[in-house]
Every structure is written in C-alpha cells, then in structure tokens.
Design a protein around this motif. Structure first.
Motif, PDB file in Angstrom:
ATOM      1  N   ILE A 123       0.868  -1.193   0.000  1.00 25.10           N
ATOM      2  CA  ILE A 123       0.000   0.000   0.000  1.00 25.10           C
ATOM      3  C   ILE A 123       0.891   1.224   0.000  1.00 25.10           C
ATOM      4  N   SER A 169       0.679   5.518   0.257  1.00 28.08           N
ATOM      5  CA  SER A 169      -0.032   6.799   0.352  1.00 28.08           C
ATOM      6  C   SER A 169       0.875   7.876  -0.212  1.00 28.08           C
ATOM      7  N   GLY A 219       4.118   7.812  -0.115  1.00 27.69           N
ATOM      8  CA  GLY A 219       5.333   7.184  -0.657  1.00 27.69           C
ATOM      9  C   GLY A 219       6.603   7.733  -0.022  1.00 27.69           C
ATOM     10  N   ASN A 247       7.796   6.920   3.118  1.00 26.69           N
ATOM     11  CA  ASN A 247       8.486   6.005   4.031  1.00 26.69           C
ATOM     12  C   ASN A 247       9.848   5.664   3.434  1.00 26.69           C
ATOM     13  N   ASN A 305       6.443   0.550   1.292  1.00 26.21           N
ATOM     14  CA  ASN A 305       5.313   1.077   0.540  1.00 26.21           C
ATOM     15  C   ASN A 305       5.287   0.624  -0.921  1.00 26.21           C
ATOM     16  N   SER A 336       4.327  13.300  14.585  1.00 25.42           N
ATOM     17  CA  SER A 336       4.958  14.327  15.417  1.00 25.42           C
ATOM     18  C   SER A 336       4.861  15.666  14.675  1.00 25.42           C
ATOM     19  N   SER A 347      -0.055  -0.058  10.065  1.00 29.03           N
ATOM     20  CA  SER A 347      -0.821  -0.643   8.961  1.00 29.03           C
ATOM     21  C   SER A 347      -1.132  -2.099   9.295  1.00 29.03           C
ATOM     22  N   VAL A 405      -6.917   2.530   5.246  1.00 25.79           N
ATOM     23  CA  VAL A 405      -7.636   3.744   5.645  1.00 25.79           C
ATOM     24  C   VAL A 405      -7.825   4.615   4.409  1.00 25.79           C
ATOM     25  N   TYR A 424       9.639   5.011  18.149  1.00 27.03           N
ATOM     26  CA  TYR A 424       8.599   5.708  17.394  1.00 27.03           C
ATOM     27  C   TYR A 424       8.484   5.145  15.969  1.00 27.03           C
TER      28      TYR A 424
HETATM   29  C1  LIG Z   1      12.132  13.942   5.346  1.00 28.01           C
HETATM   30  C2  LIG Z   1      11.149  13.283   6.276  1.00 28.01           C
HETATM   31  C3  LIG Z   1      10.433  14.068   7.175  1.00 28.01           C
HETATM   32  C4  LIG Z   1       9.536  13.467   8.058  1.00 28.01           C
HETATM   33  N1  LIG Z   1       8.873  14.249   8.964  1.00 28.01           N
HETATM   34  C5  LIG Z   1       8.082  13.661   9.888  1.00 28.01           C
HETATM   35  C6  LIG Z   1       7.457  14.419  10.910  1.00 28.01           C
HETATM   36  O1  LIG Z   1       7.577  15.648  10.981  1.00 28.01           O
HETATM   37  N2  LIG Z   1       6.724  13.765  11.845  1.00 28.01           N
HETATM   38  C7  LIG Z   1       6.531  12.406  11.797  1.00 28.01           C
HETATM   39  O2  LIG Z   1       5.829  11.858  12.649  1.00 28.01           O
HETATM   40  N3  LIG Z   1       7.084  11.674  10.811  1.00 28.01           N
HETATM   41  C8  LIG Z   1       7.856  12.257   9.874  1.00 28.01           C
HETATM   42  N4  LIG Z   1       8.447  11.490   8.913  1.00 28.01           N
HETATM   43  C9  LIG Z   1       8.148  10.051   8.842  1.00 28.01           C
HETATM   44  C10 LIG Z   1       6.861   9.834   8.051  1.00 28.01           C
HETATM   45  O3  LIG Z   1       5.780  10.167   8.874  1.00 28.01           O
HETATM   46  C11 LIG Z   1       6.696   8.362   7.619  1.00 28.01           C
HETATM   47  O4  LIG Z   1       7.708   8.024   6.715  1.00 28.01           O
HETATM   48  C12 LIG Z   1       5.317   8.107   7.018  1.00 28.01           C
HETATM   49  O5  LIG Z   1       5.127   6.725   6.920  1.00 28.01           O
HETATM   50  C13 LIG Z   1       5.146   8.745   5.667  1.00 28.01           C
HETATM   51  O6  LIG Z   1       3.793   8.755   5.292  1.00 28.01           O
HETATM   52  P1  LIG Z   1       3.368   8.438   3.773  1.00 28.01           P
HETATM   53  O7  LIG Z   1       1.917   8.567   3.634  1.00 28.01           O
HETATM   54  O8  LIG Z   1       4.221   9.227   2.859  1.00 28.01           O
HETATM   55  O9  LIG Z   1       3.680   6.911   3.801  1.00 28.01           O
HETATM   56  P2  LIG Z   1       3.923   5.703   2.747  1.00 28.01           P
HETATM   57  O10 LIG Z   1       5.359   5.687   2.457  1.00 28.01           O
HETATM   58  O11 LIG Z   1       3.016   5.865   1.592  1.00 28.01           O
HETATM   59  O12 LIG Z   1       3.465   4.544   3.667  1.00 28.01           O
HETATM   60  C14 LIG Z   1       4.070   4.255   4.910  1.00 28.01           C
HETATM   61  C15 LIG Z   1       3.535   2.934   5.465  1.00 28.01           C
HETATM   62  O13 LIG Z   1       2.163   3.027   5.827  1.00 28.01           O
HETATM   63  C16 LIG Z   1       1.345   2.121   5.080  1.00 28.01           C
HETATM   64  N5  LIG Z   1       0.154   2.860   4.672  1.00 28.01           N
HETATM   65  C17 LIG Z   1       0.165   4.079   4.079  1.00 28.01           C
HETATM   66  N6  LIG Z   1      -1.081   4.508   3.895  1.00 28.01           N
HETATM   67  C18 LIG Z   1      -1.903   3.557   4.367  1.00 28.01           C
HETATM   68  C19 LIG Z   1      -3.318   3.453   4.463  1.00 28.01           C
HETATM   69  N7  LIG Z   1      -4.093   4.434   4.008  1.00 28.01           N
HETATM   70  N8  LIG Z   1      -3.862   2.355   5.019  1.00 28.01           N
HETATM   71  C20 LIG Z   1      -3.069   1.358   5.489  1.00 28.01           C
HETATM   72  N9  LIG Z   1      -1.714   1.415   5.422  1.00 28.01           N
HETATM   73  C21 LIG Z   1      -1.127   2.497   4.870  1.00 28.01           C
HETATM   74  C22 LIG Z   1       2.205   1.736   3.886  1.00 28.01           C
HETATM   75  O14 LIG Z   1       1.873   0.474   3.385  1.00 28.01           O
HETATM   76  C23 LIG Z   1       3.610   1.773   4.485  1.00 28.01           C
HETATM   77  O15 LIG Z   1       3.898   0.589   5.178  1.00 28.01           O
HETATM   78  C24 LIG Z   1       9.338  12.062   8.012  1.00 28.01           C
HETATM   79  C25 LIG Z   1      10.044  11.293   7.097  1.00 28.01           C
HETATM   80  C26 LIG Z   1      10.955  11.887   6.251  1.00 28.01           C
HETATM   81  C27 LIG Z   1      11.744  11.018   5.314  1.00 28.01           C
END
Ligand SMILES: Cc1cc2nc3c(=O)[nH]c(=O)nc-3n(C[C@H](O)[C@H](O)[C@H](O)COP(=O)(O)OP(=O)(O)OC[C@H]3O[C@@H](n4cnc5c(N)ncnc54)[C@H](O)[C@@H]3O)c2cc1C
Length: 509
Positions: free
Chosen positions: A102, A104, A106, A108, A113, A179, A225, A230, A459
C-alpha cells in the motif's frame, strides 16, 4: 516486442486458471492479481510496466529504497474502488510468492510502501482535503501530501496538525502517530483524528470513531498498517494562523550548551506549550568539513522571542537567522528534504538528561568517523534529530481519547532521537551504513539502560525495519492491537497478504 502487443498477440498465456474466461476488454497481463483487478472492472485504474506513467510513478517514491517494480500498480479513485481492489486481489490465485503493498505519500524511507513481487495499491487519487464548518472536521485523503492539505484547507481558514515536511504523505504519517509543531497543545497528529474510514479485508467499508468501532479507532492511533486500508481521516480542525518560524545553524563547539538548553526546554514545556523545538546535527562534506547543529524554532501563535527559546537564542548563529511569520502551508512547502537517494534510519527514546544528550552527540561524531572510513566522506550526509517528548504530551493524548503511543510518556520526560543518513552511492553502501547505524543505536540504548535512562518507545514513523516499534508499546497495548486485528480481519489476511511495514503478528513471535 513491447509487452502490450506481445500480450495481445496471444503468444503469451496468462496466469488465469485453465478454463477461466477473461472478461476484461484489455488483454491478460500474465499476472493473476493484475488480471483479477481488470476483471473486477478496474482496467482504467491500472498502470502496467510498459506505460510511461508507471515509470514516473516509481520515480516519485521519495527514497531509492522504495523504487521497486510491482507487476502492476492499481490507483483506485474512491473507497469503493479500494474495496473492489481489496476483494479482487484477495480473491486472486495466491499460489506462488506474491504479495500486496500500500502506498499513500510514498515517503516512508524503508521501502514498506512498494513491492517487486506483487501489486501496489497506490492511494494517490484519494487526496481530498475538505472542511465542514458544522462539525469543524477536515476530511483528508491518505494519498495527499501535507503541503497540499494545508494549502487547500487554508481556503477555509483552518489547518490540521500534520507533518512538517510538506512532501510527507497523510496516510503513513497518521498511522504511526505523527509528530507535529502542535504537540504542546494538541498531542500527536493522530490525536486529532475523530473518524477513520477503513476498507477491511472482507471488502466492507467501516467508519471507526469514538462511538462506532471505537476499538478500531483507538488501535489506528499509532497502531500502524495492521487492520485495513484507511481511505479517509476526519480530523479536528484549528483556525489557520501564522507561525513564528526560524531555522538556525550553530557551530558544533556549542553542543554542550545546546544539550543543556534542550533538556531545560523539555522539562519546562508546560510553560510554553505553543513552542516547538527540533534540534539536529548534520554532517555533509559538500557544505562543511565540520558537523553543524541546526535548530527549528516555532511558535504556533506567531509570537517572536518566546521565553521558551530565551536561553537557546543566547548561543550565536553561524549565519544570522530571523523569525518568519508564515502559514503552516508556507512552512511545509519550504521544508522538503530532497529525495532520490538511498536512506538509512533508526530511532530511540531516552530520558531527558544532559548526559544522554551529550552521549548521543558524541555518538554522532563517532558515526561520522566510521562512515568516512567505510564509504568515503563525500558519499553520505547525516541528519540526526532530537525532539522533546515530555510526559505532558501523554496527558494531552489521554484527554483526547488516548492512543497506542503515549502510554510510555507516563513516568519521565524523554527525548525522541532519530538518526537519518543519506547514502549517495549504492545499495551495498547503504547496507554498510545501516549496519553501523544499528550498532550505534544498540550502543546508545545499552548506555541509556546502564545509567537508568532508558525509555521504551521506539517511534514507528522513524523506525528501521529491524526495530520493533509495536513491541515497544508494551504487553497490554500489544495484546490490545492483536485483539483488534483479529476482530476486524479474522483470517489474518492483512498480516500475511500485506506483509510490509510493522505487523502486529510479528511482535513477540
Ligand atoms: C524527510 C522526512 C520528514 C519526516 N517528517 C516527519 C514528521 O515531521 N513527523 C513524523 O511523525 N514523521 C515524519 N516522517 C516520517 C513519516 O511520517 C513516515 O515516513 C510516514 O510513513 C510517511 O507517510 P506516507 O503517507 O508518505 O507513507 P507511505 O510511504 O506511503 O506509507 C508508509 C507505510 O504506511 C502504510 N500505509 C500508508 N497509507 C496507508 C493506508 N491508508 N492504510 C493502510 N496502510 C497504509 C504503507 O503500506 C507503508 O507501510 C518524516 C520522514 C521523512 C523522510
């Protein structure tokens, strides 16, 4: 021969079971799950490897770790289509060794993902951000990026408590907790979620909130997840406002004062709850031969020179920095760490003490030395973050219905430490860098234990794949999460067919 014409030539036999008729207007792909999606009527939502949009979508993953190549990518347009995709994929012949990922935002960095052997459900089209004045709820789609969410909601003069880096996605961020700049008054990002719309493995769409499916609502707040896909987050909105926002650079020689001031800030957080502080160390040889300390100082009410930062502001900057008065949308858009490289990450929490802060700073210097020897100074850049994690964040979360994370904030103020490294060369160097990082993380953990300064929380949003964030929530919460997963997915399909990310079934096994 291009794949599409090869497929339509009939020279290729699809993976459909013998005798099964293929009803789609498109030729079979040869991959049973992609064919099942087509037969379910999702032809128009599928990207095949032969299409330029497929390659572009792979390129759009933030880190190279995630740029794998699934059999096909399915991009549902709404929750109903997610349910159709869920049913089709889980109903497809699961023989062999293929699975479902999955995506969202992208963002991570660990590759959880996307998938080589299988299909990726890409939620990019579920990117709404709308506001209902009557309920004061903002409905936010998982596939949206935070900077776009803030920009859209600003039109209604509201904001939600989401990510600080504008390119981070909604979906993963909120499932791991989140956070934010608003921790001192609002707790974690997930604490603002009043309702989750979720597609379960049996294809039903449920709403989880305080009144209906409240067990699922609580489990989703930090539980990762583990329960379903979601498809919408309904979040309590706040009035839009201008932040006072300043990013500083400071010479590493001032590290001891910064450690002292960070600890004091965290211990006194209840006096300046509108302040947010992030301290980081960065070593990037293309910018400086020395490590640089950075601070991000924010007051969410736009107050310049809040007393929270008085001591820190006595330390001289490398280059003079001023507070900007900017909206959250502007702050997020202006704060995007560049992607397109290999990434290593690991995280810990430890007690908020000067000694542990200094130890962590000295370990960064040791890591930089080791990395120079291992892969060469020009081939990496570090970013190690320190964020306050005082017990009061736990109190706020409790007040707002609780979550899976904050239990650990009951006893002592802590520091959230996150090691991040960009590796500019190749996957082999990344593995080497991650192994050095894992050793450093273990050393820091055992040092903090040895002086009675260990805390439990790992975390989820910053954890390496070898870490156990769900296990760090403690036996009671682990049992709770396992129970909820079983109730909403009795066959455990979300654990086995969607194996990426941190799975509750792996905890304690
Ligand atoms: C530069 C940088 C800055 C960041 N800043 C912060 C910050 O300020 N605070 C903080 O808390 N974190 C932060 N993060 C971490 C970030 O929150 C995580 O990497 C988060 O998973 C990214 O969300 P995404 O939707 O892009 O995830 P994805 O990469 O799309 O998905 C992450 C994971 O969640 C699962 N998933 C995604 N969407 C769903 C869904 N709808 N239902 C079920 N499963 C799902 C995916 O399968 C995967 O395993 C940061 C990361 C980076 C690299």
């Amino acid at each position: 021969m291009r794949l599409k014409s090869f497929l339509s030539s009939g020279l290729f036999m699809s993976g459909l079971a013998a005798g099964t008729s293929f009803n789609s207007t498109q030729p079979p792909t040869g991959f049973p799950p992609c064919d099942a999606l087509m037969q379910a009527g999702l032809e128009k939502s599928i990207l095949l490897p032969t299409e330029p949009s497929y390659a572009a979508r792979i390129e759009s993953y933030w880190s190279l770790n995630s740029r794998q190549h699934p059999f096909c990518i399915v991009q549902p347009r709404n929750a109903k289509e997610v349910a159709t995709a869920m049913t089709a994929l889980l109903g497809a012949d699961s023989a062999g060794d293929w699975h479902i990922a999955i995506r969202s935002g992208g963002h991570n960095s660990g590759g959880a993902n996307n998938i080589d052997n299988g299909v990726t459900i890409d939620l990019v089209h579920l990117n709404e951000a709308t506001y209902d004045k009557k309920t004061n709820l903002a409905s936010v789609g998982p596939g949206a990026k935070w900077m776009d969410v803030y920009a859209k909601l600003a039109k209604d003069d509201v904001l939600v408590t989401g990510g600080r880096d504008g390119d981070v996605g909604v979906g993963g961020f909120l499932l791991g907790g989140g956070s934010t700049f608003f921790m001192g008054t609002e707790g974690f990002g997930c604490d603002a979620v009043k309702n989750y719309e979720v597609v379960l493995t049996n294809g039903t769409i449920v709403n989880a909130n305080e009144k209906a499916h409240s067990d699922l609502w609580l489990a989703l707040k930090g539980g990762g997840s583990n329960f379903g896909i979601v498809t919408r987050y309904d979040m309590e909105a706040l009035p839009n406002k201008k932040l006072a926002h300043k990013v500083r650079t400071i010479n590493i020689t001032h590290a001891p004062q910064i450690a002292r001031d960070f600890v004091e800030f965290t211990d006194n957080y209840e006096k300046f709850t509108n302040d947010a502080l992030v301290v980081y160390l960065t070593h990037n040889a293309t910018i400086s031969k020395e490590t640089i300390v950075g601070t991000i100082q924010v007051n969410t009410e736009g107050k310049v020179n809040s007393t929270g930062f008085e001591k820190l502001d006595e330390i001289p900057d490398i280059a003079p920095a001023q507070y900007d008065h900017i909206t959250l949308a502007e702050a997020a858009a202006g704060s995007q760490v560049a992607g397109g490289t290999w990434m290593c990450e690991a995280t810990l929490t430890f007690s908020n003490t000067k000694g542990l802060m200094k130890k962590a700073i000295s370990m960064h210097e040791r890591y930089v030395r080791d990395m120079k020897n291992a892969i060469g100074e020009e081939n990496f850049a570090t970013m190690f973050f320190f964020q306050p994690m005082p017990t009061m964040f736990g109190d706020i979360s409790k007040r707002r219905g609780g979550n899976m994370i904050a239990f650990d904030l009951e006893e002592k103020n802590a520091v959230l430490w996150t090691a991040g490294v960009v590796v500019k060369t190749n996957q082999q160097d990344r593995i080497h860098s991650q192994s050095l990082m894992n050793k450093m993380t273990a050393d820091l953990k055992s040092y903090s234990k040895s002086i009675g300064g260990a805390t439990n929380l790992v975390y989820l949003n910053y954890a390496d794949t070898t870490q156990d964030p769900l296990g760090s929530y403690g036996a009671k919460n682990v049992d709770y999460l396992k129970g909820v997963a079983k109730r909403y997915d009795s066959e455990g399909l979300f654990q086995t067919r969607f194996p990426l990310g941190f799975k509750i079934s792996s905890v304690g096994s």
